[in-house]
Design an enzyme around this catalytic site. Structure first.
Site, PDB file in Angstrom:
ATOM      1  N   SER A   1      -3.397  -7.581   3.057  1.00  0.00           N
ATOM      2  CA  SER A   1      -3.488  -7.457   4.292  1.00  0.00           C
ATOM      3  C   SER A   1      -4.225  -8.579   4.885  1.00  0.00           C
ATOM      4  CB  SER A   1      -4.617  -6.494   4.423  1.00  0.00           C
ATOM      5  OG  SER A   1      -4.181  -5.000   4.061  1.00  0.00           O
TER       6      SER A   1
ATOM      7  N   HIS B   1       0.825  -1.308   0.027  1.00  0.00           N
ATOM      8  CA  HIS B   1      -0.131  -0.097  -0.061  1.00  0.00           C
ATOM      9  C   HIS B   1       1.057   1.300  -0.208  1.00  0.00           C
ATOM     10  CE1 HIS B   1      -3.288  -2.356   2.284  1.00  0.00           C
ATOM     11  NE2 HIS B   1      -3.535  -2.209   1.107  1.00  0.00           N
TER      12      HIS B   1
ATOM     13  N   LYS C   1     -15.543  -7.150   4.211  1.00  0.00           N
ATOM     14  CA  LYS C   1     -14.816  -8.681   4.573  1.00  0.00           C
ATOM     15  C   LYS C   1     -14.807  -8.728   6.106  1.00  0.00           C
ATOM     16  CE  LYS C   1     -11.295  -7.229   1.235  1.00  0.00           C
ATOM     17  NZ  LYS C   1      -9.950  -6.519   1.299  1.00  0.00           N
TER      18      LYS C   1
ATOM     19  N   ARG D   1      -2.113  -6.180  -8.639  1.00  0.00           N
ATOM     20  CA  ARG D   1      -1.020  -7.087  -8.102  1.00  0.00           C
ATOM     21  C   ARG D   1      -0.717  -8.173  -9.101  1.00  0.00           C
ATOM     22  NH1 ARG D   1      -3.550  -8.014  -2.313  1.00  0.00           N
ATOM     23  NH2 ARG D   1      -5.295  -8.169  -3.790  1.00  0.00           N
TER      24      ARG D   1
HETATM   25  O1  PNS Z   1      -8.767  -2.801   0.569  1.00  0.00           O
HETATM   26  P1  PNS Z   1     -10.046  -3.170  -0.159  1.00  0.00           P
HETATM   27  O2  PNS Z   1     -10.872  -3.878   0.775  1.00  0.00           O
HETATM   28  O3  PNS Z   1      -9.799  -4.257  -1.350  1.00  0.00           O
HETATM   29  O4  PNS Z   1     -10.718  -1.943  -0.659  1.00  0.00           O
HETATM   30  C1  PNS Z   1     -12.067  -2.195  -1.332  1.00  0.00           C
HETATM   31  C2  PNS Z   1     -12.831  -0.766  -1.481  1.00  0.00           C
HETATM   32  C3  PNS Z   1     -13.193  -0.168  -0.112  1.00  0.00           C
HETATM   33  C4  PNS Z   1     -11.956   0.305  -2.288  1.00  0.00           C
HETATM   34  C5  PNS Z   1     -14.235  -1.137  -2.112  1.00  0.00           C
HETATM   35  O5  PNS Z   1     -14.758  -1.778  -1.619  1.00  0.00           O
HETATM   36  C6  PNS Z   1     -15.005   0.056  -2.279  1.00  0.00           C
HETATM   37  O6  PNS Z   1     -14.859   0.943  -3.150  1.00  0.00           O
HETATM   38  N1  PNS Z   1     -16.011   0.238  -1.311  1.00  0.00           N
HETATM   39  C7  PNS Z   1     -17.130   1.307  -1.351  1.00  0.00           C
HETATM   40  C8  PNS Z   1     -18.461   0.966  -1.450  1.00  0.00           C
HETATM   41  C9  PNS Z   1     -18.804   1.162  -3.141  1.00  0.00           C
HETATM   42  O7  PNS Z   1     -18.433   2.218  -3.819  1.00  0.00           O
HETATM   43  N2  PNS Z   1     -19.194   0.086  -3.812  1.00  0.00           N
HETATM   44  C10 PNS Z   1     -19.123   0.301  -5.173  1.00  0.00           C
HETATM   45  C11 PNS Z   1     -17.847  -0.240  -5.990  1.00  0.00           C
HETATM   46  S1  PNS Z   1     -18.146  -0.193  -7.632  1.00  0.00           S
END
Ligand code: PNS
Length: 164
Positions: A128, A17, A41, A91
């Site tokens: 993570s 990150h 999650k 990744r």
């Molecule tokens: O570190 P992560 O858990 O991979 O991050 C995922 C994250 C937080 C970037 C993604 O789940 C997100 O953007 N969530 C917010 C809700 C949202 O906007 N959902 C529609 C996405 S298309």
């Protein structure tokens, strides 16, 4: 002024990150690291406040970074903060399907574009969730996360190599 958003759960922040945030900070005037309040999650290991505090410390050397949190849709947060783009690390091919889907959904919802930065090869296996699992069972994650994060994990789970 071009503003980028680096969103994520950061539970906890890893060296992967930090690499993406540092590289994003070279290309944009300002980077908002947006920590999701309630990761989908399972249950998060660290609270929102702990995740933000660790990010503040490990990004302290970067002058154009802000650490914020969001709940709900990322595109709403982006609009509220005048963000011009979302930046994510990729990744491996396995990341691509879901990331592409999210990028296209976000683009459809608000017109915001997502830029992908290829993860540095030394971090391509890092996540993570794996760091949490390895630390939980006493594995040494000190080369995978900033020293402060390794210390926090050690406080949670005990020192690598110690019987638990
Ligand atoms: O570190 P992560 O858990 O991979 O991050 C995922 C994250 C937080 C970037 C993604 O789940 C997100 O953007 N969530 C917010 C809700 C949202 O906007 N959902 C529609 C996405 S298309």
């Amino acid at each position: 002024m071009a503003i980028a958003l680096c969103p994520g759960s950061f539970d906890p922040v890893t060296n992967g990150h930090v690499d993406i945030i540092e590289r994003t900070a070279r290309h944009f005037d300002e980077v908002i690291v947006a920590v999701i309040r309630n990761p989908q999650k399972s249950q998060s290991l660290f609270t929102l406040e702990e995740r933000q505090e660790m990010l503040r410390e490990v990004c302290g050397h970067l002058s154009n970074i802000r650490i914020e949190y969001f709940k709900g849709l990322l595109v709403d947060f982006a609009a509220e903060h005048g963000a011009d783009a979302i930046v994510k690390g990729l990744r491996a091919v396995s990341d691509f399907d879901y990331e592409l889907q999210m990028a296209q959904m976000n683009q459809r919802l608000s017109g915001i574009d997502t830029f992908f930065i290829s993860t540095s090869p030394q971090y391509s296996f890092l996540s993570s969730s794996l760091v949490r699992e390895v630390a939980r069972f006493g594995g040494d994650v000190s080369s995978m996360v900033p020293a402060l994060v390794a210390k926090r994990l050690e406080e949670r789970f005990g020192r690598a190599g110690e019987p638990r």
